[in-house]
Design a protein around this motif. Structure first.
Motif, short mmCIF file in Angstrom:
data_model
loop_
_atom_site.label_atom_id
_atom_site.label_comp_id
_atom_site.label_asym_id
_atom_site.label_seq_id
_atom_site.Cartn_x
_atom_site.Cartn_y
_atom_site.Cartn_z
N THR A 1 0.84 -1.20 0.00
CA THR A 1 0.00 0.00 0.00
C THR A 1 0.88 1.25 0.00
OG1 THR A 1 -0.07 0.04 2.44
CG2 THR A 1 -1.88 -1.11 1.29
N GLY A 2 0.25 2.38 -0.27
CA GLY A 2 0.86 3.69 -0.10
C GLY A 2 2.19 3.90 -0.80
N ARG B 1 -3.83 -7.43 0.15
CA ARG B 1 -3.18 -6.28 -0.47
C ARG B 1 -1.94 -6.70 -1.25
NH1 ARG B 1 -4.64 -1.08 1.03
NH2 ARG B 1 -6.85 -1.11 1.62
N ILE C 1 3.65 2.63 10.82
CA ILE C 1 2.29 2.97 11.20
C ILE C 1 2.29 4.32 11.91
CG2 ILE C 1 1.43 0.61 11.32
CD1 ILE C 1 1.80 0.72 14.35
N GLN D 1 -0.14 11.95 -0.29
CA GLN D 1 -1.49 11.44 -0.46
C GLN D 1 -1.47 9.95 -0.77
OE1 GLN D 1 -3.42 13.80 -3.49
NE2 GLN D 1 -3.05 15.73 -2.42
N THR D 2 -2.11 9.17 0.10
CA THR D 2 -2.21 7.72 -0.09
C THR D 2 -3.62 7.27 0.26
OG1 THR D 2 -1.54 7.25 2.20
CG2 THR D 2 0.23 7.43 0.56
N GLU D 3 -3.83 5.96 0.31
CA GLU D 3 -5.16 5.44 0.67
C GLU D 3 -5.60 5.91 2.04
OE1 GLU D 3 -2.47 3.67 -0.17
OE2 GLU D 3 -2.98 1.90 -1.37
N SER D 4 -4.64 6.13 2.93
CA SER D 4 -4.97 6.53 4.30
C SER D 4 -4.79 8.03 4.55
CB SER D 4 -4.09 5.75 5.29
OG SER D 4 -2.72 5.99 5.04
N ASN D 5 -4.44 8.77 3.53
CA ASN D 5 -4.25 10.22 3.69
C ASN D 5 -4.81 10.95 2.48
OD1 ASN D 5 -3.41 12.83 4.30
ND2 ASN D 5 -1.30 12.48 3.64
N ASN D 6 -5.97 11.55 2.66
CA ASN D 6 -6.62 12.29 1.58
C ASN D 6 -6.45 13.80 1.72
OD1 ASN D 6 -7.72 9.94 0.32
ND2 ASN D 6 -9.29 9.86 1.93
#
Length: 248
Positions: free
Chosen positions: A15-16, A41, A88, A185-190
């Motif tokens: 991810t990310g 994933r 994390i 910007q990633t899946e967990s940071n918009n």
């Protein structure tokens, strides 16, 4: 470092930032092996990138690290790049009672994980004519975010460890690099104020392909350059923008 012809193991590669760098390095002609705890994933990523491989790894578990290191050496004897990317970030309150789970999981993942992973593969990497250890820290290791104090502290500690690691390996074939991203910007940071992932990957690869020991994109330079006698000014400004400090 050279950007082609490597065999690269990337933790947190499903991810990310980890996935973005894994895919970019894969396209450049490297053999890339990604790892993570979420099998779905990993499978999704390697399915989208034929030729990429994956292995499940829990970087919080020393036994898992030891087993995966053994597997990597046996199955990918040409492995010459370790990319400690898994991390994390969780909120905490340094003015209150710390959540023990947040504390232990953050420190174990972000600091113990890279140290243990490097240790497990060190002798193998030193046997290669050209090798590298790449540690992902953060701009928050230089200008801490008070609402993520433990995370920021682990990244500062990993930066310090990287400096020591680079020094003791200076006369070996192993180059030690550090990537210190800004907000991305990633899946967990918009967050729209964060750097677009594609732009971060593109700029990172340009610097990674040079002789630089630190890979600092333009948006992260003001953070990297801040530490010093007056560093508290920027720290205060950043945190004032982010939140009202908790009252005692």
């Amino acid at each position: 470092m050279k950007l082609t012809g490597n065999t690269i193991f990337i933790t947190g590669g499903g991810t990310g930032i980890g996935r973005g760098l894994a895919e970019a390095l894969h396209k450049l002609g490297n053999k890339v092996i990604i790892s993570g705890r979420r099998k779905e994933r990993l499978e999704e990523t390697i399915k989208a990138n034929p030729g990429m491989s994956a292995v499940e790894l829990n970087v919080q578990d020393p036994a898992s690290i030891k087993a995966v290191a053994k597997q990597l050496i046996e199955e990918y004897p040409d492995l010459n790049v370790l990319f400690n990317n898994a991390g994390i970030m969780m909120a905490d309150n340094p003015a209150g009672v710390i959540d023990e789970d947040v504390l232990v999981s953050t420190v174990t993942t972000n600091l113990f994980g890279p140290i243990r992973m490097s240790s497990a593969l060190m002798e193998h990497l030193k046997s290669k004519e050209e090798a590298a250890i790449i540690n992902t820290t953060s701009s928050l290791g230089f200008v801490p975010l008070a609402m993520a104090a433990v995370y920021s502290a682990t990244k500062a500690a990993l930066h310090s460890y990287t400096l020591s690691q680079r020094y003791v390996l200076k006369d070996t074939s192993v180059k030690v690099l550090e990537i210190a991203p800004p907000g991305v910007q990633t899946e967990s940071n918009n967050d729209p104020s964060s750097m677009p992932l594609a732009s971060f990957i593109e700029e990172t690869l340009k610097v990674l392909g040079t002789d630089a020991d630190e890979v600092i994109v333009e948006e992260a330079k003001m953070f990297r350059n801040n530490p010093g006698p007056n560093e508290g000014i920027f720290v205060t400004q950043l945190n004032n923008m982010m939140f009202e400090p908790p009252k005692r």
